[in-house]
Design an enzyme around this catalytic site. Sequence first.
Site, PDB file in Angstrom:
ATOM      1  N   LYS A 133      38.372  59.452 -65.012  1.00  0.00           N
ATOM      2  CA  LYS A 133      37.968  60.771 -64.510  1.00  0.00           C
ATOM      3  C   LYS A 133      36.899  61.434 -65.387  1.00  0.00           C
ATOM      4  O   LYS A 133      36.951  62.638 -65.624  1.00  0.00           O
ATOM      5  CB  LYS A 133      39.189  61.689 -64.389  1.00  0.00           C
ATOM      6  N   ASP A 135      51.140  61.971 -64.738  1.00  0.00           N
ATOM      7  CA  ASP A 135      51.382  63.020 -63.728  1.00  0.00           C
ATOM      8  C   ASP A 135      52.099  62.500 -62.481  1.00  0.00           C
ATOM      9  O   ASP A 135      52.894  63.208 -61.871  1.00  0.00           O
ATOM     10  CB  ASP A 135      50.089  63.758 -63.343  1.00  0.00           C
TER      11      ASP A 135
HETATM   12  C1  GLC Z   1      43.483  58.781 -63.034  1.00  0.00           C
HETATM   13  C2  GLC Z   1      44.352  58.370 -64.223  1.00  0.00           C
HETATM   14  C3  GLC Z   1      45.812  58.320 -63.830  1.00  0.00           C
HETATM   15  C4  GLC Z   1      46.221  59.621 -63.180  1.00  0.00           C
HETATM   16  C5  GLC Z   1      45.316  59.938 -62.001  1.00  0.00           C
HETATM   17  C6  GLC Z   1      45.655  61.256 -61.329  1.00  0.00           C
HETATM   18  O1  GLC Z   1      43.504  57.777 -62.085  1.00  0.00           O
HETATM   19  O2  GLC Z   1      43.928  57.115 -64.717  1.00  0.00           O
HETATM   20  O3  GLC Z   1      46.628  58.055 -64.958  1.00  0.00           O
HETATM   21  O4  GLC Z   1      47.564  59.528 -62.760  1.00  0.00           O
HETATM   22  O5  GLC Z   1      43.982  59.989 -62.449  1.00  0.00           O
HETATM   23  O6  GLC Z   1      45.527  62.330 -62.195  1.00  0.00           O
END
Ligand code: GLC
Length: 452
Positions: A157, A193
């Site tokens: 991200k 999360d």
């Molecule tokens: C990205 C992260 C992952 C997280 C997701 C949603 O894909 O790598 O760990 O759960 O974003 O926030």
Amino acid sequence: MPYLSVSRILINTFESLDIPSSRIKRIVSDFRAEMSRGLCAQKSSLKMIPTYVDAPSGKEKGRFIALDLGGTNLRILELELAGNARIRSSFEKRFTLENKYTSGRQEDFFDFICECIQKFAEESKISLKAGLSLGFTFSFPIRQTGVSSGILLRWTKDFSVKGVEGKEVVGLLRKSLIKKGLNYIKIAALVNDTVGTLVARSYSDPDCDIGVILGTGTNACYRERISQIAKLKHNTLKTTNMIINIEWGNFNKLKLAPFDAELDKASVNPGEQILEKMVSGMYLGEIARIIIRDLAKEKILFGAADTTALNRRGVFVTRYLSDIEADSSNGLLKTQRLLRGLGIRNSTLRDRVLVKKICELVSRRGARLSAIVLAAVITKIDSRLLRKHTIAIDGTLYEKHPGYAQVIKATLNEIFGRKSAKIKLALTKDGSGKGAAITAAAIIRMKSKEVN
Ligand code: GLC
């Protein structure tokens, strides 16, 4: 390039955003194969990370602080778990994560988090010295080394804080806590999360076995039978299931259209997070920008108007996509205003109808893809869909993007037919933070049982 008529170019663009029913089966089976490989530590784009945590009992109790980090904000909340599946959140504060921290130095990043904790304590008048435990939601791929420790495998991200990849993140946070005089805070749990979201929903819903995030990023986790996790070396859990963090955003067995390839190439992590780049809020606006820019170059959109603004990466944010799709004004005047804001003064109604169509197709493709990989996870747990499944979902795309949830439902219906009635999609707002607190409570409870 050979000469193509306007209608041919448009048809090609629309087709490249389509996922026909005939392609669904293939994606489901490729995803299932990657899941199986990931569970036995074979080469796979799916990390399938064991979390050493299972769903809670609903009896977890106590007051906790949750620290939720992983998107555009850092959230800190105080939560009270009543022990009867009820959660009360008494105080919450959000802090914006500025780029100087998310792409800066490791010490500055963790020191900033600690300063936010201090501000939270001052404003809420919560005495942290009372020895409250903290559940830490860290929404990135972590190789868990225990329930409250884990190594960051890589940033996703667009985060790129230096010197954190390959390090144990709770240790880094603890170092800053000590430096800031907050050493009495106990970090009891480290969760992703998706795991927080699953745990939060299953606190009061025993049918919940999948957690999904559809927001800035996208990912899912699910409850797997421990006997199926071939790569698991040591296990402290006494249950028959363990939550697996799939990290589905990295799934890469997908056909990329030219605009996907361009976006990927220009990103901070080319070749990685391919599904995420087609689905999540961080990227949808950028996909739409590339498509609209190309159509403007071909003079299919905006005639002779100056569209140089469209050449700048990131100008067309995903919020515009939501606003345009929601525009039901006569003559699409809201879209017109939005385009003007981008420097495109003279759009015709035809231009605006086309722009709206492109936005709808971009987000529809993302929603369909997420439903297809979700279907793959459901069939991994229950191949003939014999049981009820609650899918806990959080994230702004799912919650707020016009029509997004409906496309997911319709696609699940297309895949499972009448049996899709067994699947309940449950918006689990702020589940990630709540789940971290519940996990912290569960761990403390388990440890105290072991001692007694
Ligand atoms: C990205 C992260 C992952 C997280 C997701 C949603 O894909 O790598 O760990 O759960 O974003 O926030």
